[in-house]
Scaffold this active site. Structure first.
Site, short mmCIF file in Angstrom:
data_model
loop_
_atom_site.label_atom_id
_atom_site.label_comp_id
_atom_site.label_asym_id
_atom_site.label_seq_id
_atom_site.Cartn_x
_atom_site.Cartn_y
_atom_site.Cartn_z
N ASP A 12 4.00 -5.44 -8.59
CA ASP A 12 3.80 -4.68 -7.36
C ASP A 12 3.08 -5.57 -6.35
OD1 ASP A 12 3.78 -2.36 -5.63
OD2 ASP A 12 1.66 -2.16 -6.04
N SER A 13 3.16 -5.17 -5.09
CA SER A 13 2.42 -5.89 -4.05
C SER A 13 0.92 -5.83 -4.32
CB SER A 13 2.72 -5.27 -2.69
OG SER A 13 2.34 -3.90 -2.70
N CYS A 75 7.52 -1.30 -7.35
CA CYS A 75 7.20 -1.26 -5.93
C CYS A 75 8.48 -0.85 -5.20
CB CYS A 75 6.76 -2.65 -5.47
SG CYS A 75 6.49 -2.83 -3.71
N GLU A 160 -5.50 0.33 -0.56
CA GLU A 160 -5.90 -1.01 -1.01
C GLU A 160 -7.35 -1.31 -0.64
OE1 GLU A 160 -4.04 -3.97 -2.48
OE2 GLU A 160 -2.77 -2.36 -3.24
N CYS A 194 6.36 5.72 -3.05
CA CYS A 194 5.59 4.48 -2.99
C CYS A 194 4.65 4.56 -4.17
CB CYS A 194 4.81 4.39 -1.69
SG CYS A 194 3.61 3.03 -1.68
N HIS A 196 1.88 3.40 -4.77
CA HIS A 196 0.45 3.59 -4.48
C HIS A 196 0.08 5.07 -4.33
CE1 HIS A 196 0.40 -0.68 -3.43
NE2 HIS A 196 -0.90 -0.62 -3.26
N1 DGL Z 1 3.52 0.12 -3.99
C1 DGL Z 1 4.38 -0.37 -2.93
C2 DGL Z 1 5.59 0.55 -2.80
O1 DGL Z 1 5.91 1.26 -3.75
C3 DGL Z 1 3.55 -0.53 -1.72
C4 DGL Z 1 4.14 -1.39 -0.73
C5 DGL Z 1 3.20 -2.10 0.18
O2 DGL Z 1 2.61 -3.07 -0.27
O3 DGL Z 1 3.13 -1.72 1.34
O4 DGL Z 1 6.27 0.57 -1.82
#
Ligand code: DGL
Length: 277
Positions: A12-13, A75, A160, A194, A196
């Site tokens: 993931d990011s 992600c 974050e 998402c 997150h």
């Molecule tokens: N967890 C990522 C997603 O599902 C977040 C993306 C981001 O870094 O903006 O899209």
């Protein structure tokens, strides 16, 4: 983790993929996992296609080099913007025996079943919304489902930076939910598209009228992977199963353990890595 261990890579990011990892470990407890969060370069949601593709490919190749035979892009943004190119252009040429899977397909295959009225709302990053991946994929499985999207560009930066429970953070999140409800007052399901966002689950529920179900993807993705592995024994037999989980981050590892604990419920130790070439 020894190099010969063939963990399932989970990318993931940032921290969001931990919500997927948590469910993967519940459903596939015997497998080894290697988590990589590109926290130093998160968020991806507002970045261009080219950049998300480049960063995601670096992450996937890094995980391959660590021995992963299978990588899950945990992600949505990376799944929307990079998965297809990696699957169609990179794997056949450079890594014909390795696999990369995303989170959008398994979710869109099933999401329509959650809605009685046939109206579903999607909250996601700007990148995921603009890619229209959810609209395109859902139309294949549920052509009559009405889908309303709401881009929430501020949510990932809030999460974050651990600002999502501040008064300002809450009101921004509420505002996006109210916009979605105005776009389609008929919806009875909202998908957190998402990885997150599950951390906001309880908060968002307080903004919803009765009768709207809030769905997160973790369990859907985990069940789908279990099914995939049972249909692909040639992949499954390559994966090591010693219940070892290791965490990698491109940021400071102490920041990762602190913030990551919010997602996992326990503190974990991470190693810092550089993934760019
Ligand atoms: N967890 C990522 C997603 O599902 C977040 C993306 C981001 O870094 O903006 O899209």
């Amino acid at each position: 983790m020894r190099k010969e261990q063939k963990a399932i890579g989970v990318f993931d990011s940032g921290y969001g993929g931990l919500t997927i990892l948590k469910e993967l470990r519940e459903v596939l407890p015997e497998y080894d996992f290697l988590y990589l969060g590109d926290n130093a370069r998160a968020p991806y949601g507002t970045r261009s296609f080219d950049v998300v593709y480049e960063f995601t490919l670096q992450a996937v190749e890094y995980l391959f080099a660590q021995g992963c035979e299978l990588v899950i892009l945990a992600c949505n943004t990376a799944s929307a913007k990079a998965l297809r190119s990696i699957q169609q252009q990179v794997l056949p040429v450079k890594y014909p025996n390795k696999r990369v899977l995303g989170v959008i397909r398994p979710t869109t295959e099933i999401i329509g079943d959650y809605s009685e009225k046939g109206h579903v709302g999607i909250v996601a990053t700007e990148g995921t919304v603009k890619s229209e991946s959810y609209l395109i994929e859902i139309a294949k499985y549920y052509p009559n489902l009405k889908v309303a999207q709401q881009a929430c560009p501020i949510w990932v930066p809030l999460i974050e930076n651990n600002l999502h429970l501040t008064e300002g953070g809450r009101s921004l999140i509420r505002n996006d939910i109210e916009n979605l409800l105005r776009t389609d007052p008929e919806l009875d399901v909202i998908l957190l598209a998402c990885t997150h966002y599950p951390i906001l689950m309880e908060e968002i529920k307080t903004y919803l009228p009765e009768g709207i179900r809030l769905i997160s993807q973790g369990i859907i993705v985990a069940n789908s992977l279990k099914d995939y592995l049972s249909r692909h024994p040639e992949i499954d037999k390559k994966l090591s199963k010693e219940s070892v989980v290791r965490y990698l981050t491109t940021e400071n590892p102490s920041v990762f353990s602190e913030q990551g604990s919010t997602f996992l419920g326990v503190r974990v130790r991470a190693d810092q890595v550089r993934i760019e070439k």
